[in-house]
Motif scaffolding. Structure first.
Motif, mmCIF file in Angstrom:
data_model
loop_
_atom_site.group_PDB
_atom_site.id
_atom_site.type_symbol
_atom_site.label_atom_id
_atom_site.label_comp_id
_atom_site.label_asym_id
_atom_site.label_seq_id
_atom_site.Cartn_x
_atom_site.Cartn_y
_atom_site.Cartn_z
ATOM 1 N N ALA A 115 123.502 62.848 45.765
ATOM 2 C CA ALA A 115 123.936 61.787 46.675
ATOM 3 C C ALA A 115 123.001 60.580 46.592
ATOM 4 O O ALA A 115 123.443 59.422 46.662
ATOM 5 C CB ALA A 115 123.997 62.309 48.110
ATOM 6 N N LEU A 116 121.713 60.837 46.409
ATOM 7 C CA LEU A 116 120.745 59.747 46.279
ATOM 8 C C LEU A 116 120.942 59.004 44.957
ATOM 9 O O LEU A 116 120.862 57.772 44.902
ATOM 10 C CB LEU A 116 119.324 60.299 46.391
ATOM 11 N N ARG A 117 121.209 59.753 43.883
ATOM 12 C CA ARG A 117 121.496 59.104 42.593
ATOM 13 C C ARG A 117 122.736 58.218 42.699
ATOM 14 O O ARG A 117 122.756 57.086 42.197
ATOM 15 C CB ARG A 117 121.722 60.165 41.505
ATOM 16 N N ALA A 118 123.762 58.747 43.364
ATOM 17 C CA ALA A 118 125.004 57.981 43.520
ATOM 18 C C ALA A 118 124.774 56.712 44.326
ATOM 19 O O ALA A 118 125.473 55.705 44.130
ATOM 20 C CB ALA A 118 126.067 58.852 44.186
ATOM 21 N N LYS A 119 123.796 56.737 45.214
ATOM 22 C CA LYS A 119 123.465 55.563 46.024
ATOM 23 C C LYS A 119 122.735 54.509 45.197
ATOM 24 O O LYS A 119 122.667 53.339 45.583
ATOM 25 C CB LYS A 119 122.587 56.006 47.207
ATOM 26 N N GLY A 120 122.176 54.914 44.055
ATOM 27 C CA GLY A 120 121.408 53.986 43.228
ATOM 28 C C GLY A 120 119.924 54.052 43.484
ATOM 29 O O GLY A 120 119.174 53.145 43.100
ATOM 30 N N VAL A 121 119.465 55.136 44.118
ATOM 31 C CA VAL A 121 118.036 55.328 44.391
ATOM 32 C C VAL A 121 117.379 55.948 43.167
ATOM 33 O O VAL A 121 117.911 56.890 42.562
ATOM 34 C CB VAL A 121 117.841 56.237 45.626
ATOM 35 N N GLY A 122 116.220 55.434 42.779
ATOM 36 C CA GLY A 122 115.489 55.971 41.644
ATOM 37 C C GLY A 122 114.523 57.067 42.051
ATOM 38 O O GLY A 122 114.144 57.182 43.220
ATOM 39 N N PHE A 123 114.105 57.878 41.067
ATOM 40 C CA PHE A 123 113.171 58.977 41.307
ATOM 41 C C PHE A 123 111.945 58.806 40.424
ATOM 42 O O PHE A 123 112.066 58.507 39.223
ATOM 43 C CB PHE A 123 113.802 60.337 40.987
ATOM 44 N N GLY A 124 110.782 59.012 41.003
ATOM 45 C CA GLY A 124 109.531 59.034 40.252
ATOM 46 C C GLY A 124 108.698 60.216 40.701
ATOM 47 O O GLY A 124 108.992 60.841 41.733
ATOM 48 N N HIS A 125 107.659 60.546 39.923
ATOM 49 C CA HIS A 125 106.851 61.717 40.234
ATOM 50 C C HIS A 125 105.359 61.425 40.064
ATOM 51 O O HIS A 125 104.962 60.697 39.150
ATOM 52 C CB HIS A 125 107.217 62.901 39.332
ATOM 53 N N VAL A 126 104.582 61.998 40.953
ATOM 54 C CA VAL A 126 103.137 62.124 40.780
ATOM 55 C C VAL A 126 102.834 63.619 40.866
ATOM 56 O O VAL A 126 103.694 64.422 41.217
ATOM 57 C CB VAL A 126 102.343 61.368 41.864
ATOM 58 N N THR A 127 101.608 63.978 40.522
ATOM 59 C CA THR A 127 101.169 65.358 40.708
ATOM 60 C C THR A 127 99.928 65.362 41.577
ATOM 61 O O THR A 127 98.975 64.622 41.314
ATOM 62 C CB THR A 127 100.838 66.029 39.360
ATOM 63 N N LEU A 128 99.950 66.147 42.638
ATOM 64 C CA LEU A 128 98.747 66.444 43.414
ATOM 65 C C LEU A 128 98.775 67.938 43.693
ATOM 66 O O LEU A 128 99.704 68.441 44.333
ATOM 67 C CB LEU A 128 98.686 65.657 44.730
ATOM 68 N N HIS A 129 97.785 68.639 43.183
ATOM 69 C CA HIS A 129 97.715 70.087 43.383
ATOM 70 C C HIS A 129 97.090 70.362 44.754
ATOM 71 O O HIS A 129 95.878 70.232 44.932
ATOM 72 C CB HIS A 129 96.900 70.748 42.274
ATOM 73 N N VAL A 130 97.952 70.708 45.703
ATOM 74 C CA VAL A 130 97.498 70.927 47.076
ATOM 75 C C VAL A 130 96.580 72.136 47.111
ATOM 76 O O VAL A 130 96.922 73.212 46.613
ATOM 77 C CB VAL A 130 98.693 71.160 48.018
ATOM 78 N N GLY A 131 95.402 71.973 47.726
ATOM 79 C CA GLY A 131 94.431 73.057 47.809
ATOM 80 C C GLY A 131 94.425 73.717 49.179
ATOM 81 O O GLY A 131 94.988 73.200 50.150
ATOM 82 N N ALA A 132 93.781 74.863 49.268
ATOM 83 C CA ALA A 132 93.693 75.585 50.532
ATOM 84 C C ALA A 132 92.918 74.791 51.578
ATOM 85 O O ALA A 132 93.059 75.025 52.781
ATOM 86 C CB ALA A 132 93.035 76.942 50.311
ATOM 87 N N GLY A 133 92.117 73.832 51.129
ATOM 88 C CA GLY A 133 91.369 73.002 52.067
ATOM 89 C C GLY A 133 92.252 72.211 53.005
ATOM 90 O O GLY A 133 91.805 71.761 54.060
ATOM 91 N N THR A 134 93.525 72.044 52.649
ATOM 92 C CA THR A 134 94.444 71.289 53.503
ATOM 93 C C THR A 134 94.632 71.967 54.857
ATOM 94 O O THR A 134 95.021 71.329 55.829
ATOM 95 C CB THR A 134 95.806 71.093 52.800
#
Length: 343
Positions: A191-210
């Motif tokens: 549905a988001l693609r059909a709306k014309g919204v783009g997708f991007g990615h980052v990586t953050l490895h969530v640690g137990a410290g959170t």
């Protein structure tokens, strides 16, 4: 600024203990900028609040089954291991729970087979060397258990292996899920693609410290835990093109916000891979995103402070009070809120 400035009363029965049957069926509290009233919606309605040309940025980290059990060789004392980070050479940084803290040289016989050797201690963490069949990461996928957060008062079930993982997870290394991303399923993405919204990615490895509580009352004295991030050149280019075309950048979760702000210099996003210990509190000016989709966070937590820096502390705490009154579901398997940046 005190951590008590970010306190709120949360009934225990609002802490979600399991996911809903459908990811995008979670509720979404829409918090417009300024003093406009709240809007109680569902996450599946997100496309109606975005425009063609907007860019959604996801965290593509993948949760590893990082929880292990065993016994200390010799004494037989029970041990619980929560891996914080994988290291080269079948080694790992981990939290170790035992009646008596293991010392360097101690061996832990693992219930799943193999042995964990205690190499060193580092503050509240242990450096472990694993003697197991094959590479540690691959072995964990078969032998480890999904590390549900400490406020979920049940053992992981078969469904958690899939539901405590985003549908776009691909870079293994987290020990906790980027929970805002858990709301997305294929129908919503389509549905988001059909709306014309783009997708991007980052990586953050969530640690137990959170999940570690802030142990000082003066926020300025808090030492933030470190996490590994990768903000690639492709994402930087996507953000640049989005901005030039008048689109908005939407961070899906506080982990995306932390990653992008860590890679921002003088208001400009740059490629960056490495460690971040950035601590974002009110007074810090966020520039990397215009909109934030995030779950509801723990009282007095660094994540609640980040959200308050983004949308304003009083505005955020008032929205939390509304969420409690309306019985939204809190934390990792809970509901979401959609916020605009407070300038």
């Amino acid at each position: 600024m005190k951590k008590s400035d970010f306190s709120f009363d949360l009934p225990q029965d609002l802490i979600a203990q399991a996911p809903l049957a459908e990811r995008s069926a979670s509720r979404m509290l829409v918090v417009p900028p300024g003093d406009a009233g709240y809007d109680d919606r569902q996450v599946r309605e997100l496309p109606g609040f975005l425009r063609a040309g907007d860019l959604l940025v996801f965290n593509d980290t993948r949760v590893i089954p990082a929880r292990l059990f065993g016994r200390k060789q010799g004494s037989g004392g029970r041990v619980e291991i929560l891996i914080e980070r994988l290291l080269p050479g079948n080694e790992a940084r981990a939290q170790v729970g035992a009646s008596k803290t293991p010392r360097p040289g101690n061996l832990i016989e693992l219930d799943a087979g193999g042995v964990a050797e205690v190499v060193a201690r580092d503050g509240g963490f242990h450096h472990l060397r694993f003697h197991v069949d094959g590479a540690l990461q691959a072995w964990l996928e078969k032998a480890g258990r999904m590390p549900l957060p400490p406020y979920i008062q049940r053992e992981p079930g078969a469904d958690d292996a899939e539901r405590y993982q985003t549908v776009f997870a691909r870079e293994a290394g987290a020990v906790a899920a980027p929970t805002a991303g858990l709301h997305f399923d294929e129908p919503l993405l389509e549905a988001l693609r059909a709306k014309g919204v783009g997708f991007g990615h980052v990586t953050l490895h969530v640690g137990a410290g959170t999940f570690q509580p802030m142990r000082v009352d003066d926020v300025r004295e808090h030492r933030m835990h470190s996490e590994w991030i990768n903000v690639g050149a492709a994402l930087v280019e996507q953000v640049r093109r989005t901005r030039e075309a008048g689109g908005r950048v939407v961070a899906v979760g506080t982990t995306v916000m932390r990653a992008m702000e860590s890679a921002t210099v003088d208001g400009e996003l740059h490629p960056f891979a490495g460690e971040t210990a950035i601590f974002i509190v009110p007074g810090y000016r966020i520039t990397s995103a215009d909109i934030l989709l995030t779950n509801f966070h723990l009282p007095e937590s660094t994540l609640l402070m980040l959200v308050s820096a983004f949308a304003g502390r009083e505005r955020v705490l008032a929205a939390y009070a509304h969420a409690v009154r309306e019985r939204y579901r809190f934390f990792s398997y809970g509901d979401a809120m959609l916020l605009h940046r407070h300038d």
